[in-house]
Enzyme design. Structure first.
Site, PDB file in Angstrom:
ATOM      1  CB  SER A  72       7.538  28.668  36.875  1.00 51.82           C
ATOM      2  OG  SER A  72       6.823  28.108  36.931  1.00 51.82           O
ATOM      3  CE  LYS A  92       5.632  29.167  40.203  1.00 54.98           C
ATOM      4  NZ  LYS A  92       5.194  30.727  39.879  1.00 54.98           N
ATOM      5  CE  LYS A 125       3.102  27.232  37.234  1.00 54.93           C
ATOM      6  NZ  LYS A 125       2.638  27.599  37.739  1.00 54.93           N
ATOM      7  CG  ASP A 171       1.886  28.582  40.688  1.00 56.63           C
ATOM      8  OD1 ASP A 171       0.585  28.091  41.711  1.00 56.63           O
ATOM      9  OD2 ASP A 171       2.208  29.273  40.156  1.00 56.63           O
ATOM     10  CD  GLU A 231       2.723  31.210  42.039  1.00 53.93           C
ATOM     11  OE1 GLU A 231       3.927  31.170  42.335  1.00 53.93           O
ATOM     12  OE2 GLU A 231       2.017  32.060  41.372  1.00 53.93           O
ATOM     13  CG  ASP A 290      -0.953  34.114  40.079  1.00 61.52           C
ATOM     14  OD1 ASP A 290      -1.026  34.774  39.609  1.00 61.52           O
ATOM     15  OD2 ASP A 290       0.381  32.777  39.495  1.00 61.52           O
ATOM     16  CE  LYS A 311       1.277  35.143  37.617  1.00 59.22           C
ATOM     17  NZ  LYS A 311       0.834  34.077  37.021  1.00 59.22           N
ATOM     18  N   GLY A 348       5.738  35.507  36.077  1.00 56.89           N
ATOM     19  CA  GLY A 348       5.857  35.316  34.583  1.00 56.89           C
ATOM     20  C   GLY A 348       3.937  35.037  33.936  1.00 56.89           C
TER      21      GLY A 348
HETATM   22  O1  OSB Z   1       0.875  30.659  37.919  1.00 58.86           O
HETATM   23  O2  OSB Z   1       2.622  31.452  37.764  1.00 58.86           O
HETATM   24  C1  OSB Z   1       1.722  31.003  37.615  1.00 58.86           C
HETATM   25  C2  OSB Z   1       3.064  29.765  33.274  1.00 58.86           C
HETATM   26  C3  OSB Z   1       1.210  30.865  32.512  1.00 58.86           C
HETATM   27  C4  OSB Z   1       0.061  30.128  33.783  1.00 58.86           C
HETATM   28  C5  OSB Z   1      -0.033  31.171  35.025  1.00 58.86           C
HETATM   29  C6  OSB Z   1       1.423  30.652  35.512  1.00 58.86           C
HETATM   30  C7  OSB Z   1       2.567  30.827  34.544  1.00 58.86           C
HETATM   31  C8  OSB Z   1       4.360  29.634  35.570  1.00 58.86           C
HETATM   32  C9  OSB Z   1       5.549  30.429  34.309  1.00 58.86           C
HETATM   33  O3  OSB Z   1       4.252  29.649  36.547  1.00 58.86           O
HETATM   34  C10 OSB Z   1       6.314  31.233  34.819  1.00 58.86           C
HETATM   35  C11 OSB Z   1       6.851  32.283  33.708  1.00 58.86           C
HETATM   36  O4  OSB Z   1       7.940  31.416  33.450  1.00 58.86           O
HETATM   37  O5  OSB Z   1       6.917  33.244  32.742  1.00 58.86           O
HETATM   38 MG    MG Z   2       0.575  31.089  39.561  1.00 60.98          MG
END
Ligand code: OSB
Ligand code: MG
Length: 427
Positions: free
Chosen positions: A186, A212, A214, A239, A264, A289, A313, A341
């Site tokens: 991510s 992925k 952001k 995402d 996402e 999510d 999660k 994550g």
């Molecule tokens: O939306 O998946 C998410 C991190 C913090 C809060 C939300 C998210 C995330 C990540 C990071 O996308 C995922 C990771 O590498 O741990």
């Molecule tokens: Mg997410």
């Protein structure tokens, strides 16, 4: 004397004890059958009765600095405050991580709300009690509404203990069926598309199977277009962390041309209904999510057409027991799941690896190498990813990684311990 007279003449007390005895023996037999079948279902050894008496719980807050800041639509994170639950039962120690972020910007929990809920409600409900299985925790904590991440940290520590008691790797106790898991990354929001493309290239060279990105309004189409142009064939997703609203549907539909695996959580964190209306206007699959905290949410989202994929999660759904049930619902509906994550330390990461071995995890998750986040992780060995973008599931009992106690002590900013005072000799 008629038979009726004989009954009447029997001393009343004997009848009374008879009834009690019959009741007691029925209860004992039912309990034995229940235990034997439960053990048959969960373990290789049906004579393993595995009672966990919770002797002690330590809740500590550790401070860890991410190697690089991580930007999402809700903010930038670099300094993490992570709560760890360390639980002792029958001389066995288990660990769980509470996967809250520092502010209530991802969901409604924070590291501080979780500390309050564990301290004032969960610890008193758990310490001094006995459980046959970690899967009894959701019922034991049913008086606490919400606060899924706080509950998960504690429940998952019990899963670690149960696995060690049964001499099984946690992933096998959970019912995992794959010996290695598929990994993606991510990537946080970057200043410009060129920097993002460079970062994607770096991660692809490390072997990661899915990228992925952001996104947020103003940092979306141009960034995705650049990455897709540079890498036409990779598995790519985005995402939004709830940064858009239903009237943005036409704008989001422009993402359809980039052949994304999924979008996402585009809309609000608690709004399944609007996602169903949005999904009807998009070709790209929506993955939820933030919206999914229970099996009921998952079933509702799937049945209403709000998503075609679910990001599972462990913390957000309240721990391994609930995660298994969300997973089973998705599997029954042919909805792929993957492991999300929360910028976890090694302990949360090890739990994520165990969960990701369940059969429904058919897409690469956001579980990646320790070195992407931390200069020095709190487990040994650190989580490493193969050149094929996979992590092997460990083969030793419990979480399968050694906990670095000294490092954890050094990182601890505050901690509190609850003990079962009825036990003699517990320090
Ligand atoms: O939306 O998946 C998410 C991190 C913090 C809060 C939300 C998210 C995330 C990540 C990071 O996308 C995922 C990771 O590498 O741990
Ligand atoms: Mg997410």
């Amino acid at each position: 004397m008629s038979p009726h007279d004989r009954i009447v003449q029997r001393p009343l007390q004997a009848d009374y004890f008879d009834t009690i005895w019959r009741n007691v023996s029925i209860r004992i037999t039912t309990w034995c059958i229940f235990r034997l079948t439960a053990n048959l279902g969960s373990s290789t050894n049906i004579f393993q009765w595995g009672v966990m008496q919770i002797e002690r719980l330590t809740l500590r807050e550790i401070r860890m600095r991410l190697k690089a800041p991580f930007e999402t639509s809700f903010g930038v994170t670099q300094d993490r405050r992570i709560l760890l639950a360390e639980i002792w039962a029958d001389g066995v120690r288990g660990w769980g991580e509470i996967t809250t972020v520092e502010s209530p910007s991802y969901n409604s929990e924070t590291t501080e709300t979780a500390r309050h809920i564990v301290s004032d409600f969960i610890a008193p409900l758990v310490v001094g009690r006995s459980f046959f299985a970690a899967s009894e925790l959701p019922e034991a904590l049913s008086g606490v509404r919400g606060h899924y991440m706080a509950k998960a940290g504690v429940e998952n520590a019990l899963w670690d203990i149960e696995a060690q008691q049964q001499a099984l790797p946690l992933w096998k106790l959970l019912g995992g069926s794959r010996a290695e898991i598929a990994c993606g990354v991510s990537l946080g929001i970057r200043e410009n598309p060129e920097l993002l493309v460079k970062k994607v290239e770096e991660e692809l060279n490390s072997g990661y199977q899915r990228i992925k990105l952001k996104i947020k309004p103003g940092k979306d189409l141009e960034f995705v277009a650049s990455v897709r142009r540079a890498f036409p064939d990779i598995l790519l997703s985005v995402d939004a962390n709830s940064a858009y609203r239903l009237p943005d549907a036409k704008h989001l539909a422009k993402l359809d041309e980039f052949n994304l695996l999924m979008i996402e959580q585009p809309l609000e964190w608690d709004d399944i209904h609007s996602h169903a209306r949005l999904q009807a206007q998009l070709q790209t699959a929506i993955c939820l999510d933030e919206c999914i905290s229970t099996e009921r949410h998952a079933a509702g989202a799937i049945e209403s057409g709000a998503c075609r994929i679910i990001n599972l999660k462990l913390g957000r759904v309240g721990g391994h027991t609930s995660a298994k049930s969300v997973h089973n619902t998705c599997l029954a509906h042919n909805v792929p799941v993957w492991c999300g994550g929360m910028l976890e330390s090694g302990i949360g990461r090890a739990h994520n690896i165990a969960m990701s071995t369940l059969p429904g995890f058919t897409l690469p998750g956001d579980v990646s190498a320790s070195r992407r986040y931390w200069a020095d992780d709190i487990i040994e060995p650190p989580v490493e990813v193969s050149s094929r973008g996979t992590i092997p599931a460990p083969n030793t009992a419990g979480l399968g990684y050694r906990i670095k106690d000294e490092l954890i002590d050094k990182l601890t900013a505050r901690s509190r311990t609850w003990k079962d005072h009825s036990l003699v000799g517990v320090q």
